[in-house]
Design a protein around this motif. Structure first.
Motif, PDB file in Angstrom:
ATOM      1  N   UNK A  21       0.852  -1.175   0.000  1.00  0.00           N
ATOM      2  CA  UNK A  21       0.000   0.000   0.000  1.00  0.00           C
ATOM      3  C   UNK A  21       0.889   1.226   0.000  1.00  0.00           C
ATOM      4  N   UNK A  22       0.941   1.910  -1.146  1.00  0.00           N
ATOM      5  CA  UNK A  22       1.871   3.004  -1.290  1.00  0.00           C
ATOM      6  C   UNK A  22       1.260   4.372  -1.118  1.00  0.00           C
ATOM      7  N   UNK A  23      -0.041   4.469  -0.861  1.00  0.00           N
ATOM      8  CA  UNK A  23      -0.669   5.780  -0.712  1.00  0.00           C
ATOM      9  C   UNK A  23      -1.655   5.730   0.424  1.00  0.00           C
ATOM     10  N   UNK A  24      -1.892   6.869   1.082  1.00  0.00           N
ATOM     11  CA  UNK A  24      -2.856   6.890   2.178  1.00  0.00           C
ATOM     12  C   UNK A  24      -4.268   6.694   1.664  1.00  0.00           C
ATOM     13  N   UNK A  25      -5.153   6.300   2.576  1.00  0.00           N
ATOM     14  CA  UNK A  25      -6.556   6.156   2.201  1.00  0.00           C
ATOM     15  C   UNK A  25      -7.120   7.506   1.809  1.00  0.00           C
ATOM     16  N   UNK A  26      -8.197   7.497   1.021  1.00  0.00           N
ATOM     17  CA  UNK A  26      -8.804   8.748   0.579  1.00  0.00           C
ATOM     18  C   UNK A  26      -9.339   9.506   1.781  1.00  0.00           C
ATOM     19  N   UNK A  27      -9.080  10.787   1.819  1.00  0.00           N
ATOM     20  CA  UNK A  27      -9.563  11.581   2.931  1.00  0.00           C
ATOM     21  C   UNK A  27     -10.111  12.924   2.459  1.00  0.00           C
ATOM     22  N   UNK A  28     -11.198  12.908   1.647  1.00  0.00           N
ATOM     23  CA  UNK A  28     -11.824  14.179   1.298  1.00  0.00           C
ATOM     24  C   UNK A  28     -12.487  14.779   2.526  1.00  0.00           C
ATOM     25  N   UNK A  34     -14.683  16.090  -3.661  1.00  0.00           N
ATOM     26  CA  UNK A  34     -14.012  17.204  -4.334  1.00  0.00           C
ATOM     27  C   UNK A  34     -14.563  17.413  -5.738  1.00  0.00           C
ATOM     28  N   UNK A  35     -14.752  18.663  -6.094  1.00  0.00           N
ATOM     29  CA  UNK A  35     -15.225  18.990  -7.438  1.00  0.00           C
ATOM     30  C   UNK A  35     -14.065  18.949  -8.414  1.00  0.00           C
ATOM     31  N   UNK A 266      -8.229  12.220  -9.143  1.00  0.00           N
ATOM     32  CA  UNK A 266      -7.079  11.377  -8.796  1.00  0.00           C
ATOM     33  C   UNK A 266      -7.026  11.075  -7.302  1.00  0.00           C
ATOM     34  N   UNK A 267      -7.600  11.938  -6.475  1.00  0.00           N
ATOM     35  CA  UNK A 267      -7.596  11.685  -5.035  1.00  0.00           C
ATOM     36  C   UNK A 267      -8.642  10.650  -4.634  1.00  0.00           C
ATOM     37  N   UNK A 268      -9.548  10.334  -5.553  1.00  0.00           N
ATOM     38  CA  UNK A 268     -10.584   9.332  -5.276  1.00  0.00           C
ATOM     39  C   UNK A 268     -10.242   8.010  -5.951  1.00  0.00           C
ATOM     40  N   UNK A 269      -9.821   8.072  -7.216  1.00  0.00           N
ATOM     41  CA  UNK A 269      -9.351   6.881  -7.924  1.00  0.00           C
ATOM     42  C   UNK A 269      -7.835   6.799  -7.720  1.00  0.00           C
ATOM     43  N   UNK A 270      -7.429   6.134  -6.642  1.00  0.00           N
ATOM     44  CA  UNK A 270      -6.030   6.127  -6.238  1.00  0.00           C
ATOM     45  C   UNK A 270      -5.259   4.971  -6.864  1.00  0.00           C
TER      46      UNK A 270
END
Length: 338
Positions: A21-28, A34-35, A266-270
């Motif tokens: 796991x190379x990226x943090x979980x989504x945190x909007x 996010x728009x 991109x912050x949602x589709x990681x």
């Protein structure tokens, strides 16, 4: 949705063990999605868009039938509704009726709803979701509630709602390629957690997709690729790269995530990887050979890895986000109109 991340076939599990796991979980921001940026919006002007309220209404209509569990009146009524809606949008529609044995031997009636858009086109893509809901609230904290059925607003109705909205959009905007929409039944009737070896038999899940993959609506049916939508309506969505999708259809997965990034998501589709998940796409890949990916919420934060209300009675319309439905629909439309 049926979600047993520990029971994929050996080859998939071996792959999953190599994924980090190379990226943090989504945190909007809580309660918000996010728009897209103005630049991203301009880039997608040539692509038709989903209507958030319309997609939400399609999810709400399914949930209004009550739990869509096997051998129930709600199941029959919802199957008819789905077929009628797809036909209303001009799709060539059929219902594939079948029977399947549940994990305990009970005979279940199933209804796969199949809609073909631009059936004259030889090059086709497959879009799918499951529309049934879980007969068991496995993850309820109280044991007395775990045998109750759930609404399945996110786990089942959300993906189907997005595909109904896509069918509506495609009626108004004919796609350049043939599109087949399949709404699978009996996905979520797998062995409950309280049963011995509940996590040892992936074939008790996804009975509708198993049946269709072995008995396609057109003999020898094939498609360029497939996209499965599952649990795509939660607030604060997070769609990571699921290991089965990576194994069978990495190029399609990368392309889809690339489309999402260009739309500003991109912050949602990681690019973060998840373990292998037992879902309808596994059997489509294994049996038909159609490379199929799974767009599915997986944040890796809760005990299950899925959304907090997964397989509980709280999986209802109160936890569905119209914005999330639109985001997923727009990404799929970007793939269709590529």
């Amino acid at each position: 949705m049926s979600r047993k991340t520990k029971n994929a076939p050996a080859g998939i599990l071996a792959l999953a063990c190599l994924i980090t796991f190379g990226a943090p979980a989504c945190k909007p921001k809580p309660g918000n999605v996010p728009a897209a940026t103005g630049q991203a919006q301009a880039a997608k002007t040539a692509i038709p868009e989903c209507d958030a309220d319309s997609a939400y209404a399609f999810v709400e209509a399914q949930a209004a039938f009550g739990p869509r569990i096997p051998n129930s009146q709600a199941q029959k009524d919802c199957a008819a509704y789905l077929a009628d809606e797809l036909a209303r949008f001009g799709a060539q529609t059929q219902t594939q009726r079948f029977q399947a044995r549940r994990w305990d031997g009970e005979l279940l009636e199933g209804y796969n709803i199949i809609a073909s858009i631009r059936p004259e086109k030889t090059q086709r893509i497959l879009l799918c979701a499951h529309w049934d809901s879980r007969p068991y609230a496995d993850n309820e904290p109280g044991h007395d509630m775990r045998r109750q059925a759930i609404d399945g607003a996110n786990d089942g109705a959300s993906g189907t709602g997005v595909l109904l909205e896509i069918a509506r959009v495609l009626q108004q905007n004919p796609p350049p390629i043939g599109v087949d929409i399949i709404l699978f039944d009996l996905e979520d009737s797998g062995k409950p957690q309280w049963e011995p070896n509940a996590r040892g038999d992936e074939y008790t899940w996804a009975l509708g997709s198993q049946h269709w993959a072995n008995n396609p609506h057109i003999p020898g049916y094939t498609a360029l690729y497939g996209i499965l939508l599952d649990m795509v309506g939660t607030r604060n969505p997070c769609f990571a790269m699921e290991a089965t999708s990576v194994y069978y259809a990495q190029d399609i997965l990368q392309k889809t995530w690339g489309k999402a990034a260009r739309l500003g998501y991109a912050n949602i589709f990681q690019s973060r990887r998840t373990p292998a998940i037992i879902d309808d796409h596994l059997f489509i890949n294994e049996i038909t050979g159609i490379p199929t990916i799974d767009i599915i919420h997986y944040d890796g934060q809760s005990g299950t890895g899925f959304f907090p209300q997964w397989h509980t009675r709280q999986d209802n319309m109160e936890n569905i986000s119209a914005s999330t439905l639109k985001i997923v629909g727009d990404v799929v439309l970007a793939m269709i109109f590529d």
